[in-house]
Write a protein that holds these residues in place. Structure first.
Motif, mmCIF file in Angstrom:
data_model
loop_
_atom_site.group_PDB
_atom_site.id
_atom_site.type_symbol
_atom_site.label_atom_id
_atom_site.label_comp_id
_atom_site.label_asym_id
_atom_site.label_seq_id
_atom_site.Cartn_x
_atom_site.Cartn_y
_atom_site.Cartn_z
ATOM 1 N N ARG A 108 0.864 -1.169 0.000
ATOM 2 C CA ARG A 108 0.000 0.000 0.000
ATOM 3 C C ARG A 108 0.903 1.221 0.000
ATOM 4 N N VAL A 109 0.748 2.040 -1.029
ATOM 5 C CA VAL A 109 1.609 3.204 -1.209
ATOM 6 C C VAL A 109 1.000 4.391 -0.480
ATOM 7 N N ARG A 110 1.840 5.111 0.218
ATOM 8 C CA ARG A 110 1.380 6.240 1.023
ATOM 9 C C ARG A 110 0.605 7.227 0.152
ATOM 10 N N GLY A 111 -0.647 7.460 0.542
ATOM 11 C CA GLY A 111 -1.503 8.386 -0.184
ATOM 12 C C GLY A 111 -2.096 7.802 -1.453
ATOM 13 N N LYS A 112 -1.793 6.547 -1.734
ATOM 14 C CA LYS A 112 -2.280 5.916 -2.958
ATOM 15 C C LYS A 112 -2.960 4.597 -2.604
ATOM 16 N N LYS A 113 -3.145 3.770 -3.585
ATOM 17 C CA LYS A 113 -3.868 2.528 -3.360
ATOM 18 C C LYS A 113 -2.912 1.349 -3.177
ATOM 19 N N HIS A 114 -3.508 0.196 -2.966
ATOM 20 C CA HIS A 114 -2.772 -1.048 -2.797
ATOM 21 C C HIS A 114 -2.586 -1.730 -4.156
ATOM 22 N N VAL A 115 -1.376 -2.212 -4.424
ATOM 23 C CA VAL A 115 -1.113 -2.978 -5.650
ATOM 24 C C VAL A 115 -0.383 -4.250 -5.248
ATOM 25 N N ILE A 141 1.642 3.904 -10.300
ATOM 26 C CA ILE A 141 1.566 4.704 -9.066
ATOM 27 C C ILE A 141 2.794 5.584 -8.916
ATOM 28 N N ARG A 142 3.965 5.072 -9.290
ATOM 29 C CA ARG A 142 5.172 5.895 -9.185
ATOM 30 C C ARG A 142 5.142 7.056 -10.173
ATOM 31 N N LYS A 147 5.696 7.495 -3.726
ATOM 32 C CA LYS A 147 7.117 7.335 -3.430
ATOM 33 C C LYS A 147 7.414 6.362 -2.297
ATOM 34 N N TYR A 148 6.501 6.267 -1.294
ATOM 35 C CA TYR A 148 6.837 5.526 -0.088
ATOM 36 C C TYR A 148 5.847 4.400 0.171
ATOM 37 N N ALA A 149 6.373 3.297 0.726
ATOM 38 C CA ALA A 149 5.524 2.180 1.129
ATOM 39 C C ALA A 149 4.920 2.479 2.492
ATOM 40 N N GLU A 150 3.622 2.289 2.629
ATOM 41 C CA GLU A 150 2.931 2.494 3.907
ATOM 42 C C GLU A 150 2.692 1.174 4.634
ATOM 43 N N ALA A 151 2.397 0.103 3.878
ATOM 44 C CA ALA A 151 2.185 -1.215 4.452
ATOM 45 C C ALA A 151 2.490 -2.264 3.383
#
Length: 962
Positions: A108-115, A141-142, A147-151
């Motif tokens: 899950r990308v910070r501020g974005k969705k899960h891929v 997404i990039r 830019k950052y991984a959240e989970a």
């Protein structure tokens, strides 16, 4: 919803592991993150598989039986883990009989969705996966600013529960410890499973017989060969041993040894696979049995699949494999097994790694690291509109989207071909760089390169790791559409030359030759009008100079997508299509054939045959361009166009005019066939053109025809079709095109065309005329209109072809083994009736049945025209293909059967003017059938061709004085 593990804050600006989390080093969460049933406990325990000494403790997840999914998530609180150069690593173990079908590492990308990625799981051994966070899954997404991984999450999907999963640990980090984006496989075989009478059968093995059976561990019948064996005795005539274990087709082999006692009545040994991507459908190989001694078989699962079809990815995984034995009716099965093994070898890669489209023009590059001195390097590339390629600063060459060169048929199939270069001496230990410059204008390109190092094979492909001149990630796109063999000819569809054994050409000059001496078998290219003639009760074809002759031809002399392996070999073995065609035509002529014909014969082969004095038949493609006839469901009728459509008529005339300019000047072209196995009433597969009335122009004609038949009396039509069912009545003749009544009722649109089904229903299918009296009035009207439609089609095609090609023979649709009399009458004005019929209905006997002979005789009786057998052939099980219609065991039997058929036809039918054998090469990919005179490396089946030569010698002697 998710139970998340939080990691402490840490920097991730450098390279290496940011954090590892191991069983025993911290308390795991009380429940897994998620399952459909709500979660089940996770526990720390010793690993079930002790092959990895570094795993003293694992997390064990056991879902409930109803669960087909599992997910475990890790939340990265305060960790600045960038997607760029970031990675997520985990080790896992799944039991060999696990029903897990997919692993899905995700972020899950910070501020974005899960891929997430979609990986094929490995079972039965510990496996480490390092998933790059800057791979193709996160590319979009990039580009959108992520830019950052959240989970991070590890998901598991299964075809059924419960799921048992062991995890040895998680790690996250940055940098390239394991060279992300480099895919590799060990060079040494790995045993996926080995089962024998000492170790016992696994719990996921099952035995199936049609009746009862006994199973025991015992001493072998032949002493000294095996210490202990499994013995199965089945009461019925079939037995199958099934192993429910998943394996990729790409690089997996099945080995087994078996013993059948003397006197066994086994017809075939049938190793098979269940294909996961086909929703459980099976593919089965048929092998000739060996009786009275131990027999070891080694088969690639891809070989069981058939040819190279597995490379498309549409059938990539076996969810189980099977070893079956089929006996003669009323017999029983007794078989002993020694050892059964499943092996993985470095023949290809699993899961298949396919390149992705690079969708930018300009100079694009990819750097990668090689640990040890590389061996056997290669690279492939194709790009539109054109490209230049470099490796480590050295320009290798240039190419375009289709690098087929002089292989014209390759291009004609719409088959983009990759250029290939060796990289021996170009790649080096350490950092390497590959660059491709794609010209502007609809830019897209694919690249794949590989090498061997140490004990592994490695591959890099075009993907999200490529960069442009600005240093940004290149826009990439998955291939997307199903990559059939006629799609994209690049790794992994095409084997790299560096990983293939040396290509060898068979010496066709060493094949026994037979040149016909009888004038009735001699024919050569000749300008003028070709025809037919009847002399002393026998029909012949006739040359422009008036010489009668018998056409003895062969077809499938081509590089076709139905046999990718042969195509690939031919392109490597010959410098040009002309060179290949000359060799193929020379072999055909040496065997005694005097002509070539469609189907699937290349123009290069026709031209090569003409240079050697052979003649040929070809196609015009009269139905091409449509519009097609369609039924009430909108399904098109294969082969025929709507003959009432004026646009089709115009296109046909243009095509015929172009064909006339081309073929009228060719003295080797003696004629045309109009269609191949059009779906006309009464054919062998039970297919029908009845009910295909709902295309626009045909619909208008149908309404006019109904008005005429029922004298414009709607009430008469309603009573004839619906009787007292007034709710079904039509409000007008035109309303038939709105309500679209179904004339076929429960008769399927396409009946099962397989040999087994056709054999079981041969009386019904070959007796199309016999069903007329049992049809209702609606069905009879639709059938009669279908005949009217075909008469209009056949009449207009014949008129047009005679106008533009007046000197050529015009052959009918190539009928599929049977027809109704009404459908035959539609073609009675053609020069000859083309007939496809195979002697494949009687076990261990290659002869036509009485019913088949009656159908051939009917074709001549109804039309009064000579008949040509435009497709016929025999198969044997030792060709090692599925060969569903094979009734013979060996190539020697096949050669003898060939001669029996030739003798039967020529002696029985004086109106048969020619026979076209099917064929020169096998249909390894499309049908899994072994009709060819050569194998996939061009090597002749010597016992079979000895039979062909003997048959042609008999034919020569028979026609002397005729």
């Amino acid at each position: 919803m998710f139970c998340l593990l939080s990691l402490p804050a840490a920097g991730a600006s450098g390279e290496g592991t940011v954090r590892e989390w191991l069983p025993g080093a911290g308390a795991p969460p009380a429940r897994i993150a998620w399952t459909p049933s709500g979660g089940t406990p996770v526990r720390i325990q010793e690993p079930a598989a002790r092959e990895s000494a570094d795993k003293t403790k694992v997390w064990r997840f056991d879902s409930r039986p109803s669960d087909k999914a599992l997910a475990y998530a890790v939340k990265l609180d305060g960790v600045e883990l960038k997607l760029e150069h970031g990675w997520f690593e985990f080790s896992y173990y799944l039991p060999a009989d696990s029903r897990v079908t997919r692993l899905r590492p995700g972020v899950r990308v910070r501020g974005k969705k899960h891929v997430a990625a979609d990986l094929v799981p490995v079972k039965g051994r510990w496996t480490v996966v390092r998933w790059p966070l800057d791979g193709p899954e996160t590319a979009a997404i990039r580009r959108d600013g992520g830019k950052y991984a959240e989970a991070l999450e590890l998901g598991v999907l299964a075809s059924g529960g419960p799921i048992a999963l062991e995890i040895g640990g998680f790690a996250v980090g940055a940098g390239s410890r394991d060279r992300e984006g480099i895919y590799s496989i060990p060079l040494t075989p790995e045993t996926q499973g080995a089962w024998n009478a000492v170790t016992g059968l696994p719990g996921f093995a099952g035995v199936w017989p049609p009746g009862g059976f006994t199973q025991k561990r015992t001493a072998p019948t032949l002493p000294g060969e095996k210490e202990k064996v499994f013995r199965f005795d089945a009461k019925g005539n079939a037995l199958a041993l099934t192993f429910r274990i998943e394996a990729p087709l790409a690089d997996t082999w099945l080995e087994f040894d078996y013993f059948l006692p003397e006197g066994s009545k086994i017809k075939s040994v049938n190793p098979g696979i269940t294909v996961r991507e086909w929703n459980g459908k099976r593919r089965t190989l048929r092998l000739p049995p060996v009786v009275g001694k131990w027999r070891k078989e080694k088969l690639a699962l891809a070989e069981i699949m058939g040819g190279d079809t597995w490379r498309s990815g549409e059938a990539a995984t076996a969810s189980s494999f099977e070893i079956g034995f089929l006996g003669e009716p009323e017999s029983s099965v007794a078989v002993e097994f020694g050892e059964i093994r499943l092996l993985r070898e470095p023949a290809a890669f699993a899961p298949l790694v396919r390149p992705q489209w690079l969708e930018e023009s300009g100079r694009l590059k990819r750097t990668f690291h090689i640990e040890d001195a590389p061996r056997k390097g290669w690279i492939m590339a194709l790009a539109a509109p054109s490209f230049t390629l470099w490796v480590n600063g050295r320009e290798l060459g240039r190419g375009k989207f289709n690098n087929s060169g002089v292989w014209t048929m390759h291009a004609g199939n719409g088959w983009p071909v990759a250029a290939e270069w060796p990289l021996d001496g170009v790649l080096k230990a350490g950092e390497n760089e590959v660059e491709i410059e794609i010209a502007p204008g609809g830019a897209r390109g694919l690249v794949a390169l590989g090498w061997e190092e140490d004990s592994r094979r490695c591959v890099v492909v075009s993907d999200g790791a490529w960069r442009n001149v600005s240093g940004d990630a290149v826009k990439v796109r998955p291939i997307g559409e199903p990559v059939r063999l006629k799609g994209l000819d690049i790794y992994p569809v095409r084997r790299p030359a560096a990983w293939l054994p040396e290509v060898r050409r068979p010496d066709y000059a060493a094949v026994p030759a037979y040149a016909p001496a009888c004038e009735r078998l001699k024919v050569a290219p000749e300008p003028g009008k070709w025809g037919t003639v009847q002399e002393n009760g026998r029909w012949w074809l006739k040359t422009p100079s008036g010489k009668p002759f018998f056409f003895n031809g062969i077809q499938t002399v081509a590089r076709i997508c139905e046999n990718y392996g042969y195509s690939d070999w031919a392109r490597r073995a010959y410098s040009s299509e002309k060179e290949w065609g000359d060799d193929a035509a020379a072999l055909a002529q040496r065997l005694g054939f005097n002509g070539l014909a469609v189907a699937a014969t290349a123009d290069a082969a026709f031209a090569a045959g003409a240079r050697r004095g052979m003649v040929y038949f070809t196609y015009l493609g009269c139905g091409d361009g449509g519009p097609a006839l369609v039924n009430r469901q909108g399904q098109p009728l294969p082969g025929l166009a709507d003959p009432f459509d004026e646009n089709w008529k115009s296109r046909l005339r243009r095509r015929a005019a172009e064909a006339g300019k081309r073929w009228n000047r060719d003295p080797a072209c003696i004629g045309f066939f109009v269609n191949n196995e059009a779906h006309l009433e009464g054919n062998l597969a039970g297919r029908s053109s009845s009910g295909f009335v709902y295309s626009e122009a045909c619909g208008r004609e149908f309404v006019r025809w109904l008005r005429e038949r029922y004298r414009n009396d709607l009430q008469m039509l309603n009573l004839a079709w619906f009787g007292k069912a007034e709710a079904e009545y039509l409000g007008s003749f035109e309303e038939v095109l709105v309500k679209k009544p179904d004339p076929l009722g429960k008769v399927p649109f396409m009946a099962d065309p397989t040999a087994a089904a056709a054999l079981a229903q041969i009386g019904r299918r070959l007796g199309g005329d016999e069903r007329d009296g049992r049809k209702g009035r609606m069905r009879k009207d639709f059938d009669d209109f279908a005949v009217h439609t075909v008469k209009v089609y056949a009449g207009y095609v014949l008129k047009t072809m005679r106008e533009f090609m007046p000197d050529k023979l015009i052959g009918s649709n190539r009928f599929m083994g049977a027809s109704t009399e009404a459908m035959l009458e539609a073609w009675k004005d053609y020069d000859l009736i083309a007939w496809n019929s195979y002697p494949m209905w009687v076990w261990k006997d290659a002869t036509y049945t009485g019913r088949q002979l009656a159908e051939i005789r009917k074709a001549h009786r109804v039309t009064g025209k000579p008949v040509m057998l435009t497709e016929w052939g025999v198969q044997a099980l030792d060709v090692r293909m599925a060969s569903p219609s094979a009734q013979l065991l060996t190539q020697k039997e096949r050669g003898e059967g060939y001669g029996k058929v030739v003798k039967q036809v020529v002696e029985t039918f004086p109106f048969v003017v020619g026979m076209v054998n099917f064929g020169y090469q096998n249909l390894a990919d499309s049908e899994g059938q072994g009709w060819g005179v050569v194998d996939n490396e061009g090597r002749p089946y010597h016992d079979f061709i000895s039979g062909i030569v003997a048959a042609n010698r008999w034919l020569d002697e028979y026609f002397v004085g005729k």
